[in-house]
Design a protein around this motif. Structure first.
Motif, mmCIF file in Angstrom:
data_model
loop_
_atom_site.group_PDB
_atom_site.id
_atom_site.type_symbol
_atom_site.label_atom_id
_atom_site.label_comp_id
_atom_site.label_asym_id
_atom_site.label_seq_id
_atom_site.Cartn_x
_atom_site.Cartn_y
_atom_site.Cartn_z
ATOM 1 N N ASP A 83 0.805 -1.224 0.000
ATOM 2 C CA ASP A 83 0.000 0.000 0.000
ATOM 3 C C ASP A 83 0.836 1.272 0.000
ATOM 4 O O ASP A 83 0.322 2.355 -0.291
ATOM 5 N N ARG A 113 -4.818 -2.151 -7.485
ATOM 6 C CA ARG A 113 -5.260 -0.764 -7.616
ATOM 7 C C ARG A 113 -5.292 -0.360 -9.088
ATOM 8 O O ARG A 113 -4.701 -1.010 -9.951
ATOM 9 N N TRP A 127 -6.975 4.327 -7.110
ATOM 10 C CA TRP A 127 -8.036 3.803 -6.262
ATOM 11 C C TRP A 127 -8.046 2.284 -6.332
ATOM 12 O O TRP A 127 -7.457 1.686 -7.225
ATOM 13 N N SER A 129 -8.977 -1.382 -3.518
ATOM 14 C CA SER A 129 -8.558 -2.042 -2.288
ATOM 15 C C SER A 129 -8.821 -3.532 -2.408
ATOM 16 O O SER A 129 -9.769 -3.968 -3.071
ATOM 17 N N GLU A 136 -14.541 -4.035 -3.947
ATOM 18 C CA GLU A 136 -13.179 -4.461 -3.667
ATOM 19 C C GLU A 136 -12.701 -5.357 -4.810
ATOM 20 O O GLU A 136 -13.503 -5.924 -5.543
#
Length: 344
Positions: A83, A113, A127, A129, A136
């Motif tokens: 991340d 992402r 963006w 996750s 998602e």
């Protein structure tokens, strides 16, 4: 060489690209392609996980005549492949799509992402996750925009298609793991035709499925095998303005062509010649050129597709086939239909 199955004829045009580990005029394990309104091509190089070759993870923008326009994207430092990865960096890039304004969206199946780049290649956002709930993603693969600028995303490890706004806001989803109609097994490529219908390369089910814009199943075609109309891991799909469907049959090393109903028409297995970029590199060392000419059987082997993974078409009838293992594109042109020896 011309491959002719009436009423559609394809002629080989030329080859684009060569291996280039770092920046410059070439690719390193290219995996995806798209084009903009000026017919400039965008190719995603996935690179390798060998540290020496990390810098080759990028998007290369160029013209059909092999004029380099720009590159964008950078490698993820190994210690930041999570991340914390810097904006605009890639680890395992998989696909690219352009919205109506020419803004580029690139999926990364390691980082889970979507990275967003402006027309100059500057990263303007990201963006996504990891997860399996709505909105998602898990190993995102193919990307495609519809006429309303909604982004369709192949959520490969979740075995489904998801639709998002350009800002990453979830809209809807369909599909789950299986081999029935509307089910998927690690899908990969995606295409949206002029009618808004959606085509998905269902990788491990060895087939193509077609849906309407809301995910209602329409047709399917293909089955495991090496015969005409059969697949061994279909990866990319494209549809031209006439409704003709093109599929990269990855492990069978060929491009197959189908009509709008999924009926097999013909296939291409490769006709490559030395690209402009490749010749420029070889001319720096005349000994390498002479060595190529003396290598017995090299030219015949080099012509053939090796790992065709993605395909793109344009309104001029050109077909661009990306070969990941040979770091290049082969370009074909759909020619005038022929009936009974005469021109239509």
């Amino acid at each position: 060489m011309v491959t002719e199955i009436a009423p559609i004829t394809f002629g080989y045009s030329h080859t684009i690209g060569r291996q280039e580990n770092r920046s410059g005029s070439g690719f390193f394990y290219p995996v995806a392609i798209t084009r903009d309104q000026e017919n400039r091509l965008y190719v995603v190089s996935r690179g390798s996980e060998t540290p020496a070759f990390f810098p080759c993870k990028r998007v290369t923008v160029f013209t059909v005549d092999e004029e380099l326009v720009r590159e964008f994207g950078t490698k993820v430092p190994p210690e930041e492949a999570d991340d914390s990865a810097p904006d605009g960096s890639f680890m395992w890039p998989t696909s690219i799509a352009l919205d109506k304004e020419g803004i580029a969206y690139v999926s990364d199946e390691w980082l889970n992402r979507i990275s967003v780049f402006d027309k100059d290649g500057n990263c303007t956002g990201k963006w996504g996750s990891l997860g399996d709930h709505e909105g998602e993603i898990d190993r995102p693969a193919g990307l495609a925009f519809d006429a309303e600028d909604r982004l369709y995303l192949v959520d490969s490890a979740n075995h489904r298609i998801q639709i998002f706004t350009k800002d990453g806001e979830f809209i809807s989803t369909w599909g789950h793991n299986g081999d029935g109609d509307g089910e998927f097994n690690y899908p990969w490529g995606i295409e949206i035709d002029r009618n808004g219908d959606v085509y998905v390369a269902d990788w491990r089910n060895d087939r193509i499925q077609k849906f309407d814009r809301d995910g209602r199943f329409l047709i399917k075609f293909g089955s495991p095998g090496k015969g005409d109309g059969e697949f061994n891991r279909p990866s990319g799909v494209a549809v031209d303005k006439d409704g003709i469907i093109y599929v990269t049959d990855f492990k069978n090393d060929r491009l197959q062509v189908f009509d709008a109903e999924g009926k097999y028409i013909t296939q291409m297995t490769g006709d490559a010649t030395l690209s402009k970029w490749g010749r420029e590199r070889l001319e720096l060392d005349p000994g390498m050129m002479r060595g190529r000419e003396r290598a017995q059987g090299l030219m015949e082997r080099e012509k053939l597709f090796n790992g065709p993974i993605a395909v793109e078409v344009d309104d001029e009838g050109r077909v661009f086939v990306v070969e990941t293992a040979r770091q290049r594109l082969q370009v074909y042109r759909k020619q005038t239909a022929i009936f009974h020896g005469g021109l239509l």
